[in-house]
Design a protein around this motif. Structure first.
Motif, mmCIF file in Angstrom:
data_model
loop_
_atom_site.group_PDB
_atom_site.id
_atom_site.type_symbol
_atom_site.label_atom_id
_atom_site.label_comp_id
_atom_site.label_asym_id
_atom_site.label_seq_id
_atom_site.Cartn_x
_atom_site.Cartn_y
_atom_site.Cartn_z
ATOM 1 N N LEU A 53 0.828 -1.204 0.000
ATOM 2 C CA LEU A 53 0.000 0.000 0.000
ATOM 3 C C LEU A 53 0.865 1.259 0.000
ATOM 4 O O LEU A 53 0.565 2.231 -0.690
ATOM 5 C CB LEU A 53 -0.936 -0.010 1.208
ATOM 6 C CG LEU A 53 -2.067 0.989 1.208
ATOM 7 C CD1 LEU A 53 -2.967 0.782 -0.004
ATOM 8 C CD2 LEU A 53 -2.878 0.849 2.480
ATOM 9 N N LEU A 56 2.099 1.816 -3.502
ATOM 10 C CA LEU A 56 1.049 2.377 -4.350
ATOM 11 C C LEU A 56 0.852 3.874 -4.094
ATOM 12 O O LEU A 56 0.728 4.664 -5.032
ATOM 13 C CB LEU A 56 -0.263 1.631 -4.124
ATOM 14 C CG LEU A 56 -0.333 0.214 -4.663
ATOM 15 C CD1 LEU A 56 -1.618 -0.457 -4.208
ATOM 16 C CD2 LEU A 56 -0.249 0.210 -6.167
ATOM 17 N N THR A 59 3.816 5.744 -5.493
ATOM 18 C CA THR A 59 3.734 5.811 -6.950
ATOM 19 C C THR A 59 2.773 6.903 -7.395
ATOM 20 O O THR A 59 3.066 7.662 -8.328
ATOM 21 C CB THR A 59 3.279 4.456 -7.516
ATOM 22 O OG1 THR A 59 4.204 3.457 -7.106
ATOM 23 C CG2 THR A 59 3.194 4.483 -9.025
ATOM 24 N N CYS A 60 1.640 7.005 -6.718
ATOM 25 C CA CYS A 60 0.671 8.061 -7.053
ATOM 26 C C CYS A 60 1.264 9.445 -6.801
ATOM 27 O O CYS A 60 1.085 10.365 -7.612
ATOM 28 C CB CYS A 60 -0.604 7.893 -6.249
ATOM 29 S SG CYS A 60 -1.605 6.508 -6.765
ATOM 30 N N PHE A 79 -7.001 4.587 -1.230
ATOM 31 C CA PHE A 79 -5.888 3.999 -0.489
ATOM 32 C C PHE A 79 -5.919 4.406 0.982
ATOM 33 O O PHE A 79 -5.437 3.670 1.846
ATOM 34 C CB PHE A 79 -4.553 4.366 -1.133
ATOM 35 C CG PHE A 79 -4.361 3.748 -2.496
ATOM 36 C CD1 PHE A 79 -4.905 2.523 -2.817
ATOM 37 C CD2 PHE A 79 -3.640 4.408 -3.466
ATOM 38 C CE1 PHE A 79 -4.741 1.954 -4.053
ATOM 39 C CE2 PHE A 79 -3.460 3.855 -4.712
ATOM 40 C CZ PHE A 79 -4.014 2.625 -5.015
ATOM 41 N N THR A 112 -8.677 -1.248 -2.312
ATOM 42 C CA THR A 112 -7.413 -1.341 -3.038
ATOM 43 C C THR A 112 -7.654 -1.619 -4.518
ATOM 44 O O THR A 112 -7.003 -1.024 -5.389
ATOM 45 C CB THR A 112 -6.512 -2.426 -2.423
ATOM 46 O OG1 THR A 112 -6.335 -2.148 -1.035
ATOM 47 C CG2 THR A 112 -5.157 -2.466 -3.097
ATOM 48 N N PHE A 116 -6.581 0.619 -7.706
ATOM 49 C CA PHE A 116 -5.887 0.093 -8.883
ATOM 50 C C PHE A 116 -6.621 0.482 -10.158
ATOM 51 O O PHE A 116 -6.018 0.890 -11.150
ATOM 52 C CB PHE A 116 -5.798 -1.435 -8.828
ATOM 53 C CG PHE A 116 -4.547 -1.959 -8.204
ATOM 54 C CD1 PHE A 116 -3.303 -1.564 -8.638
ATOM 55 C CD2 PHE A 116 -4.623 -2.888 -7.189
ATOM 56 C CE1 PHE A 116 -2.154 -2.064 -8.073
ATOM 57 C CE2 PHE A 116 -3.484 -3.402 -6.616
ATOM 58 C CZ PHE A 116 -2.245 -2.988 -7.061
ATOM 59 N N ILE A 119 -6.073 4.021 -10.952
ATOM 60 C CA ILE A 119 -4.733 4.240 -11.489
ATOM 61 C C ILE A 119 -4.715 3.927 -12.981
ATOM 62 O O ILE A 119 -4.146 4.663 -13.787
ATOM 63 C CB ILE A 119 -3.692 3.387 -10.735
ATOM 64 C CG1 ILE A 119 -3.434 3.965 -9.356
ATOM 65 C CG2 ILE A 119 -2.379 3.324 -11.509
ATOM 66 C CD1 ILE A 119 -2.526 3.115 -8.498
#
Length: 127
Positions: A53, A56, A59-60, A79, A112, A116, A119
């Motif tokens: 998590l 993620l 990354t965002c 998230f 989650t 995804f 994203i």
């Protein structure tokens, strides 16, 4: 040839009615056994989920800075819900509450997966 009638004795039916404790009777019980067995048998799972998590979210954030666009930041509320559910999972895991462990795991998984999906949608919108 296979006979069309049952070759078993009718007296065996009461024995089948008394199911063994290892037998699963429904989808809810199967889900509970899988989730509880995984969390109780592998204590490293919540830590791995926390790391995933965090990757993620990172990354965002990096994508938002690199692209100079707010679109990669759209999944962050999902998230955040996942992080809240993960905290509750850790509490439910230590409290021996099986139903709440399954419920919070479901919320974590759903939030989650929604993140995804967002994203991927942000990638299509920016690409």
């Amino acid at each position: 040839m296979v006979p069309l009638t049952s070759t078993k004795d009718e007296n065996e039916a009461p024995e089948l009615a008394a199911a063994s404790p290892r037998e699963v009777r429904g989808l809810v019980e199967l889900t509970e056994r899988i989730v509880v067995g995984a969390y109780r048998g592998h204590p490293w799972i919540p830590r791995a989920l926390t790391i995933a998590l965090g990757v993620l979210v990172g990354t965002c954030l990096v994508a938002g800075v690199v692209r100079l666009s707010p679109l990669p930041l759209i999944p962050l509320p999902f998230f955040a819900v996942s992080a809240c559910a993960l905290i509750r999972i850790k509490a439910a895991r230590s409290a021996e509450a099986n139903q709440s462990l399954v419920a919070w795991t479901g919320l974590f998984t759903g939030a989650t997966l929604a993140g995804f999906w967002l994203i991927s949608m942000a990638g299509r919108w920016l690409g």
